[in-house]
Design a protein around this motif. Structure first.
Motif, short mmCIF file in Angstrom:
data_model
loop_
_atom_site.label_atom_id
_atom_site.label_comp_id
_atom_site.label_asym_id
_atom_site.label_seq_id
_atom_site.Cartn_x
_atom_site.Cartn_y
_atom_site.Cartn_z
N ARG A 1 -1.56 -37.23 5.27
CA ARG A 1 -1.33 -38.17 4.16
C ARG A 1 -1.28 -39.39 4.53
NH1 ARG A 1 2.25 -34.03 2.84
NH2 ARG A 1 4.13 -35.18 3.91
N GLU A 2 -0.81 -39.68 5.72
CA GLU A 2 -0.65 -40.96 6.57
C GLU A 2 -2.33 -41.46 6.67
OE1 GLU A 2 0.48 -43.05 10.77
OE2 GLU A 2 2.03 -41.43 9.81
N THR B 1 -5.09 -40.49 5.12
CA THR B 1 -5.35 -40.74 3.66
C THR B 1 -5.09 -42.00 3.33
OG1 THR B 1 -5.65 -38.52 3.59
CG2 THR B 1 -5.73 -39.79 1.40
N ARG B 2 -3.80 -42.46 3.29
CA ARG B 2 -3.29 -43.87 3.03
C ARG B 2 -4.04 -45.02 3.47
NH1 ARG B 2 2.67 -42.57 3.54
NH2 ARG B 2 2.58 -40.42 2.72
N ARG B 3 -4.12 -44.61 4.87
CA ARG B 3 -4.76 -45.92 5.72
C ARG B 3 -6.09 -45.98 5.20
NH1 ARG B 3 -4.53 -44.36 11.36
NH2 ARG B 3 -3.36 -42.56 10.72
N GLU C 1 -7.47 -45.49 2.29
CA GLU C 1 -7.36 -45.78 0.81
C GLU C 1 -6.94 -47.18 0.65
OE1 GLU C 1 -4.90 -43.04 -1.18
OE2 GLU C 1 -6.38 -41.48 -1.30
N ALA C 2 -6.30 -47.65 1.69
CA ALA C 2 -5.85 -49.01 1.59
C ALA C 2 -6.73 -50.19 1.70
CB ALA C 2 -4.51 -49.32 2.38
#
Length: 160
Positions: A152-153, A155-157, A159-160
């Motif tokens: 998840r971490e 993926t968030r990076r 997507e940012a």
């Protein structure tokens, strides 16, 4: 007959704890909450204390991320290269063979992501190999939670 009843009750307790921690694992809760739920379950199995030591995502450091119980010492961030724990052990006695301590590897995709450490230092009760075997189930859940949180971490990076 009494031993069979006790074994059945123990198995039911383990299954009940696994169900409760599975709910925490699949609820999308933060990693810290999932690890705390796992520690509560592990301690309810009769251990005085428990802690999760995880290897950092870059593989360079080992540190305690969650602990519960009396006398459980936190491992501050330590270089992995200087840490001499078994790379992929299912269960073992640790701390120089002291029978009040146990260790179970957290394995994810064949890689060690950390260890679940348990102790009975406060009570002095020995920990037998058969006491550690149910912990492998909780260790698998913890390894999955760590892998999911890291995914998840990542993926968030992206997507940012």
């Amino acid at each position: 007959m009494e031993n069979a009843v006790t074994a059945s009750q123990s198995s039911q307790n383990i299954l009940d704890r696994l169900r409760a921690t599975s709910d925490a694992l699949t609820s999308g809760r933060p990693l810290e909450d999932v690890l705390e739920a796992l520690l509560v379950a592990v301690q309810a199995l009769g251990f005085d204390g428990a802690r999760f030591d995880l290897i950092s995502a870059d593989g360079r450091f080992l540190s305690t991320v969650a602990a519960r119980g009396s006398g459980v010492a936190f491992l501050k961030q330590a270089p992995v290269e200087g840490f001499h724990a078994p790379a992929a052990v299912r269960c073992c006695a640790v701390s120089g063979g002291t029978p009040e301590h146990g260790l179970v590897s957290l394995l994810s995709g064949g890689d060690v992501t950390g260890w679940l450490y348990v102790d009975n230092a406060a009570s002095g009760r020995p920990i037998l190999l058969e006491d550690l075997e149910p912990l492998t189930l909780f260790a698998h859940q913890a390894a999955s939670a760590v892998s999911n949180a890291r995914l998840r971490e990542t993926t968030r990076r992206f997507e940012a």
